[in-house]
Scaffold this motif. Structure first.
Motif, PDB file in Angstrom:
ATOM      1  N   LEU A 133      32.675 -26.317   5.736  1.00 14.85           N
ATOM      2  CA  LEU A 133      32.883 -25.301   4.708  1.00 14.85           C
ATOM      3  C   LEU A 133      33.748 -24.139   5.196  1.00 14.85           C
ATOM      4  O   LEU A 133      34.280 -23.386   4.379  1.00 14.85           O
ATOM      5  CB  LEU A 133      31.534 -24.749   4.233  1.00 14.85           C
ATOM      6  N   ALA A 134      33.848 -23.990   6.505  1.00 12.89           N
ATOM      7  CA  ALA A 134      34.586 -22.853   7.056  1.00 12.89           C
ATOM      8  C   ALA A 134      36.089 -23.050   6.877  1.00 12.89           C
ATOM      9  O   ALA A 134      36.581 -24.177   6.727  1.00 12.89           O
ATOM     10  CB  ALA A 134      34.253 -22.694   8.540  1.00 12.89           C
ATOM     11  N   PRO A 135      36.845 -21.963   6.865  1.00 15.10           N
ATOM     12  CA  PRO A 135      38.311 -22.088   6.810  1.00 15.10           C
ATOM     13  C   PRO A 135      38.842 -22.857   8.015  1.00 15.10           C
ATOM     14  O   PRO A 135      38.148 -23.008   9.030  1.00 15.10           O
ATOM     15  CB  PRO A 135      38.782 -20.623   6.818  1.00 15.10           C
ATOM     16  N   ALA A 136      40.044 -23.352   7.901  1.00 18.30           N
ATOM     17  CA  ALA A 136      40.647 -24.131   8.981  1.00 18.30           C
ATOM     18  C   ALA A 136      40.696 -23.307  10.267  1.00 18.30           C
ATOM     19  O   ALA A 136      41.088 -22.139  10.268  1.00 18.30           O
ATOM     20  CB  ALA A 136      42.055 -24.576   8.586  1.00 18.30           C
ATOM     21  N   ASN A 137      40.271 -23.922  11.346  1.00 22.89           N
ATOM     22  CA  ASN A 137      40.267 -23.245  12.644  1.00 22.89           C
ATOM     23  C   ASN A 137      40.560 -24.279  13.729  1.00 22.89           C
ATOM     24  O   ASN A 137      40.813 -25.457  13.455  1.00 22.89           O
ATOM     25  CB  ASN A 137      38.928 -22.539  12.886  1.00 22.89           C
ATOM     26  N   THR A 138      40.502 -23.836  14.976  1.00 23.20           N
ATOM     27  CA  THR A 138      40.844 -24.728  16.087  1.00 23.20           C
ATOM     28  C   THR A 138      39.894 -25.922  16.168  1.00 23.20           C
ATOM     29  O   THR A 138      40.326 -27.056  16.417  1.00 23.20           O
ATOM     30  CB  THR A 138      40.818 -23.937  17.410  1.00 23.20           C
ATOM     31  N   VAL A 139      38.613 -25.677  15.957  1.00 23.98           N
ATOM     32  CA  VAL A 139      37.634 -26.768  16.068  1.00 23.98           C
ATOM     33  C   VAL A 139      37.831 -27.797  14.967  1.00 23.98           C
ATOM     34  O   VAL A 139      37.832 -29.009  15.213  1.00 23.98           O
ATOM     35  CB  VAL A 139      36.201 -26.187  16.022  1.00 23.98           C
ATOM     36  N   THR A 140      38.006 -27.340  13.722  1.00 25.60           N
ATOM     37  CA  THR A 140      38.176 -28.279  12.614  1.00 25.60           C
ATOM     38  C   THR A 140      39.488 -29.052  12.719  1.00 25.60           C
ATOM     39  O   THR A 140      39.584 -30.204  12.290  1.00 25.60           O
ATOM     40  CB  THR A 140      38.120 -27.540  11.273  1.00 25.60           C
TER      41      THR A 140
END
Length: 262
Positions: free
Chosen positions: A84-91
């Motif tokens: 659900l989180a915004p795009a980031n390094t982990v995703t």
């Protein structure tokens, strides 16, 4: 008279001298503390309950099981949060693993909070082609699976998650991965077809009398979309006729036809 002189009019003590009195001991007085403690019964030990009542070996096993459950719960919450989180390094690096964990069973739906909430009733219906015991093929009528779920939920104070969301989310998953021509879009299209097909086959084998008497060969799914009517005081007018979306016939695999998804 001196202050220390005995008053000849005072009462006589047991030794005969005036003004001297021994302390009175009331009859039936309590025994000395040491004697009372010696005569009191020893309280029984309080029995251990719960995990404390287990042997050390089983206590270790219970602690390990609890640790595994806690780790699994933390991993699940983390995966749902990352989906659900915004795009980031982990995703970006582990997006494939996150999708495989979350979809389709744990996908979240935020349509309730959208600026324009869903104003349609969507019913999922299915029919099947069944090979009977005499070798003939019989096509069943349309079974409204959504109506069955609605009847099970109506008046139920604690409806199950399956009755509320399984079929509905499977259809949402299908429409999100297919175009208006019912062709898959993206890598998850075939997965959504298999997921929806297995759900309807399981429901037919469970609830449809004709399907239970034979072996399902093919299934066809359609949706019936009806607009929610506006309130009586509104001047808005919308059509109350259902609009159907008809999917092609799906042939079942051997394990699905044999009831392997029950």
């Amino acid at each position: 008279m001196d202050a220390y002189d005995e008053d000849p009019r005072g009462p006589q003590g047991p030794d005969g001298s005036a003004g001297t009195r021994l302390p009175d001991t009331p009859p039936g007085s309590a025994p000395p503390p040491d004697a009372a403690a010696a005569s009191a019964p020893t309280p029984a030990p309080v029995p251990r309950t719960g995990v404390a009542a287990l042997s050390p070996r089983y206590q270790i096993g219970a602690a390990l099981a609890l640790a595994v459950v806690a780790v699994a719960a933390c991993v699940h919450l983390l995966m749902v949060f990352l989906s659900l989180a915004p795009a980031n390094t982990v995703t970006k690096q582990h997006g494939k693993a996150i999708e495989e964990w979350v979809y389709p069973e744990f996908e979240q739906n935020w349509k309730l909070f959208a600026p324009n909430p869903l104003q349609q009733n969507i019913a999922v219906q299915v029919r099947a082609e069944v090979r009977m015991r005499d070798g003939g093929l019989r096509t069943t009528g349309w079974t409204d699976l959504s109506a069955q779920d609605g009847a099970a939920i109506d008046g139920n104070l604690a409806p199950s998650h399956t009755q509320q969301n399984l079929l509905r989310r499977a259809w949402d998953f299908f429409t999100a991965t297919h175009g208006t021509d019912n062709r898959p879009v993206g890598m998850r299209g075939s997965l959504s077809e298999q997921y929806l097909r297995r759900i309807v086959v399981m429901r037919l084998y469970r609830d449809d009398p004709t399907s239970r008497e034979g072996v399902i060969q093919r299934v066809q799914v359609r949706s019936s979309t009806t607009n929610v009517q506006p309130p009586p005081w509104s001047r808005e007018r919308v059509s109350d006729k259902p609009v159907y979306r008809l999917l092609p016939w799906w042939s079942l695999t051997s394990d699905e036809a044999a009831g392997g998804v029950r």
